[in-house]
Write a protein that holds these residues in place. Structure first.
Motif, PDB file in Angstrom:
ATOM      1  N   VAL A  24     -91.333  27.778  35.219  1.00  7.43           N
ATOM      2  CA  VAL A  24     -90.733  28.965  34.628  1.00  7.43           C
ATOM      3  C   VAL A  24     -90.732  28.811  33.109  1.00  7.43           C
ATOM      4  CG1 VAL A  24     -88.585  30.248  34.322  1.00  7.43           C
ATOM      5  CG2 VAL A  24     -89.303  29.577  36.603  1.00  7.43           C
ATOM      6  N   GLN A  25     -91.137  29.858  32.404  1.00  4.56           N
ATOM      7  CA  GLN A  25     -91.058  29.927  30.947  1.00  4.56           C
ATOM      8  C   GLN A  25     -89.893  30.839  30.603  1.00  4.56           C
ATOM      9  OE1 GLN A  25     -94.554  31.535  29.009  1.00  4.56           O
ATOM     10  NE2 GLN A  25     -93.410  32.043  27.165  1.00  4.56           N
ATOM     11  N   VAL A  26     -88.953  30.354  29.777  1.00  2.00           N
ATOM     12  CA  VAL A  26     -87.744  31.122  29.497  1.00  2.00           C
ATOM     13  C   VAL A  26     -87.313  30.897  28.056  1.00  2.00           C
ATOM     14  CG1 VAL A  26     -86.262  29.259  30.356  1.00  2.00           C
ATOM     15  CG2 VAL A  26     -85.396  31.604  30.335  1.00  2.00           C
ATOM     16  N   VAL A  27     -86.719  31.911  27.447  1.00  2.00           N
ATOM     17  CA  VAL A  27     -86.222  31.807  26.078  1.00  2.00           C
ATOM     18  C   VAL A  27     -85.149  30.734  26.009  1.00  2.00           C
ATOM     19  CG1 VAL A  27     -85.017  33.014  24.211  1.00  2.00           C
ATOM     20  CG2 VAL A  27     -86.788  34.198  25.540  1.00  2.00           C
ATOM     21  N   VAL A  51     -85.099  21.753  36.105  1.00  2.00           N
ATOM     22  CA  VAL A  51     -84.979  20.810  34.995  1.00  2.00           C
ATOM     23  C   VAL A  51     -86.079  21.079  33.970  1.00  2.00           C
ATOM     24  CG1 VAL A  51     -83.922  19.023  36.424  1.00  2.00           C
ATOM     25  CG2 VAL A  51     -86.416  19.089  36.180  1.00  2.00           C
ATOM     26  N   PRO A  52     -85.869  20.708  32.695  1.00  2.00           N
ATOM     27  CA  PRO A  52     -86.923  20.895  31.686  1.00  2.00           C
ATOM     28  C   PRO A  52     -88.191  20.142  32.074  1.00  2.00           C
ATOM     29  CG  PRO A  52     -84.826  20.447  30.630  1.00  2.00           C
ATOM     30  CD  PRO A  52     -84.622  20.209  32.100  1.00  2.00           C
ATOM     31  N   ASN A  53     -89.330  20.787  31.860  1.00  2.00           N
ATOM     32  CA  ASN A  53     -90.622  20.196  32.223  1.00  2.00           C
ATOM     33  C   ASN A  53     -91.091  19.240  31.122  1.00  2.00           C
ATOM     34  OD1 ASN A  53     -93.015  19.635  33.514  1.00  2.00           O
ATOM     35  ND2 ASN A  53     -94.031  21.532  32.898  1.00  2.00           N
ATOM     36  N   HIS A  79     -93.045  20.799  26.136  1.00  2.00           N
ATOM     37  CA  HIS A  79     -92.356  21.827  26.931  1.00  2.00           C
ATOM     38  C   HIS A  79     -91.418  22.693  26.113  1.00  2.00           C
ATOM     39  CE1 HIS A  79     -89.056  18.973  26.730  1.00  2.00           C
ATOM     40  NE2 HIS A  79     -88.249  19.852  27.299  1.00  2.00           N
ATOM     41  N   VAL A  80     -91.216  22.371  24.844  1.00  2.00           N
ATOM     42  CA  VAL A  80     -90.422  23.210  23.955  1.00  2.00           C
ATOM     43  C   VAL A  80     -91.367  23.798  22.912  1.00  2.00           C
ATOM     44  CG1 VAL A  80     -88.459  23.368  22.398  1.00  2.00           C
ATOM     45  CG2 VAL A  80     -88.426  21.711  24.282  1.00  2.00           C
ATOM     46  N   VAL A  81     -91.389  25.111  22.809  1.00  2.00           N
ATOM     47  CA  VAL A  81     -92.377  25.797  21.964  1.00  2.00           C
ATOM     48  C   VAL A  81     -91.676  26.715  20.966  1.00  2.00           C
ATOM     49  CG1 VAL A  81     -94.355  27.368  21.958  1.00  2.00           C
ATOM     50  CG2 VAL A  81     -94.086  25.706  23.814  1.00  2.00           C
ATOM     51  N   SER A  82     -92.106  26.630  19.720  1.00  2.00           N
ATOM     52  CA  SER A  82     -91.591  27.497  18.667  1.00  2.00           C
ATOM     53  C   SER A  82     -92.469  28.740  18.562  1.00  2.00           C
ATOM     54  CB  SER A  82     -91.590  26.745  17.325  1.00  2.00           C
ATOM     55  OG  SER A  82     -91.145  27.581  16.273  1.00  2.00           O
ATOM     56  N   PHE A 115     -95.007  31.661   7.655  1.00  2.00           N
ATOM     57  CA  PHE A 115     -94.453  31.885   8.986  1.00  2.00           C
ATOM     58  C   PHE A 115     -93.067  31.246   9.114  1.00  2.00           C
ATOM     59  CE2 PHE A 115     -98.795  32.916   9.696  1.00  2.00           C
ATOM     60  CZ  PHE A 115     -98.818  33.763  10.789  1.00  2.00           C
ATOM     61  N   THR A 116     -92.212  31.881   9.892  1.00  2.00           N
ATOM     62  CA  THR A 116     -90.885  31.346  10.183  1.00  2.00           C
ATOM     63  C   THR A 116     -90.634  31.420  11.685  1.00  2.00           C
ATOM     64  OG1 THR A 116     -89.853  33.515   9.819  1.00  2.00           O
ATOM     65  CG2 THR A 116     -89.951  32.003   7.936  1.00  2.00           C
ATOM     66  N   GLU A 117     -89.709  30.596  12.146  1.00  4.62           N
ATOM     67  CA  GLU A 117     -89.418  30.575  13.581  1.00  4.62           C
ATOM     68  C   GLU A 117     -88.602  31.804  13.975  1.00  4.62           C
ATOM     69  OE1 GLU A 117     -88.620  26.902  16.092  1.00  4.62           O
ATOM     70  OE2 GLU A 117     -86.581  27.720  15.858  1.00  4.62           O
ATOM     71  N   HIS A 118     -89.093  32.495  14.991  1.00  2.05           N
ATOM     72  CA  HIS A 118     -88.383  33.654  15.544  1.00  2.05           C
ATOM     73  C   HIS A 118     -87.438  33.216  16.657  1.00  2.05           C
ATOM     74  CE1 HIS A 118     -87.957  37.407  17.928  1.00  2.05           C
ATOM     75  NE2 HIS A 118     -88.095  38.019  16.757  1.00  2.05           N
ATOM     76  N   HIS A 119     -87.936  32.372  17.549  1.00  2.00           N
ATOM     77  CA  HIS A 119     -87.134  31.789  18.618  1.00  2.00           C
ATOM     78  C   HIS A 119     -87.950  30.668  19.265  1.00  2.00           C
ATOM     79  CE1 HIS A 119     -89.646  34.671  20.893  1.00  2.00           C
ATOM     80  NE2 HIS A 119     -89.482  33.849  21.928  1.00  2.00           N
ATOM     81  N   ARG A 120     -87.373  30.038  20.257  1.00  2.00           N
ATOM     82  CA  ARG A 120     -88.088  29.019  21.024  1.00  2.00           C
ATOM     83  C   ARG A 120     -88.046  29.377  22.507  1.00  2.00           C
ATOM     84  NH1 ARG A 120     -86.432  23.050  18.491  1.00  2.00           N
ATOM     85  NH2 ARG A 120     -87.182  23.494  16.359  1.00  2.00           N
ATOM     86  N   TYR A 121     -89.031  28.860  23.234  1.00  2.00           N
ATOM     87  CA  TYR A 121     -88.952  28.925  24.695  1.00  2.00           C
ATOM     88  C   TYR A 121     -89.191  27.550  25.271  1.00  2.00           C
ATOM     89  CZ  TYR A 121     -94.151  29.293  24.926  1.00  2.00           C
ATOM     90  OH  TYR A 121     -95.508  29.096  24.817  1.00  2.00           O
ATOM     91  N   ARG A 122     -88.772  27.388  26.530  1.00  2.91           N
ATOM     92  CA  ARG A 122     -88.937  26.118  27.223  1.00  2.91           C
ATOM     93  C   ARG A 122     -89.557  26.363  28.591  1.00  2.91           C
ATOM     94  NH1 ARG A 122     -84.043  23.410  24.685  1.00  2.91           N
ATOM     95  NH2 ARG A 122     -82.762  25.012  25.675  1.00  2.91           N
TER      96      ARG A 122
END
Length: 248
Positions: free
Chosen positions: A71-74, A89-91, A98-101, A227-234
């Motif tokens: 699952v990919q989730v904000v 659990v986190p992948n 598994h953590v993406v900006s 560029f700046t970070e908008h959010h992250r997903y995991r």
């Protein structure tokens, strides 16, 4: 739906999987294992059922398509907390991180020496996926939609390449690559710049891209481009006993 989830949907539209389905607003995706994004459930919006039930549907879809349930989730969202409470659990084993900006920034202003082609060349494919002919899944994901293929040619060698996709007002950048022997010549910046006018002609007003938080070099490069970070997903995967194959 908040701004984070809306942008996630734009990115998903720019990276279409081979097989798709839905559980409410959640998107189920499979593409023969080519990239985590195209082989995971995008858990944004309302699944229309309790989280545990929706996650069982994610598992069933994954098992039917012979891919691992993911699952990919904000990151930090209420949905992520519900997924954790359901035993996922986190992948942390995901090779690309598994953590993406998710970064947003301006459109490039053009680079005359870098063309944006209507179709990929063998050299573009070789630099992008490692061979001059892609698999069916790679071809589907990378060529479906409003796509431009920018490449930097140096003395007949495809030295750099990037994929540009326009969805609504967003330019989605992916697969930026420069051949090792040609780095530190400004080719990556030129590739990014070349995509701007191409995307603006198609209605784009901003750029979005996704970078693993562990990729410090890439993050520093995009920071220099504004560029700046908008959010992250995991990415999350089922914990023990949380995702049995009900087809067996």
């Amino acid at each position: 739906m908040d701004a984070f989830e809306t942008l996630e949907l734009r990115c998903a539209d720019a990276w279409p999987a081979v097989s798709t389905d839905k559980i409410g607003d959640w998107r189920l995706r499979a593409a023969g294992g080519f990239t985590g994004r195209a082989n995971s459930a995008l858990a944004v919006g309302d699944p229309g059922s309790p989280t545990g039930s929706a996650l069982r549907g994610v598992c069933d879809f994954a098992h039917a398509h012979r891919i691992p349930p993911v699952v990919q989730v904000v990151a930090g969202s209420e949905t992520e907390r519900a997924i954790a409470a359901a035993g996922w659990v986190p992948n942390s084993g995901h090779a690309a991180g598994h953590v993406v900006s998710v970064l947003t920034g301006p459109l490039g202003e053009g680079a005359d020496e870098v063309p944006v082609l209507a179709s990929p060349t063998g050299g573009w494919w070789e630099l992008t996926v490692g061979r001059p002919e892609p698999t069916d899944a790679e071809r589907h994901v990378l060529t479906t939609g409003e796509i431009g293929y920018a490449l930097a040619d140096v003395m007949g060698v495809t030295a750099g390449a990037v994929r540009a996709a326009v969805v609504d007002d967003v330019l989605h950048i992916a697969r930026l690559a420069v051949r090792p022997g040609y780095r530190r010549r400004g080719l990556a910046s030129a590739l990014m710049a070349a995509c701007g006018p191409w995307a603006a002609e198609r209605g784009a007003t901003r750029t979005v891209l996704q970078v693993a938080v562990e990729n410090a070099g890439a993050l520093a490069f995009y920071d220099r481009l504004g560029f700046t970070e908008h959010h992250r997903y995991r990415y999350w995967v089922p914990g023990p006993g949380a995702c049995e194959d009900r087809s067996l």
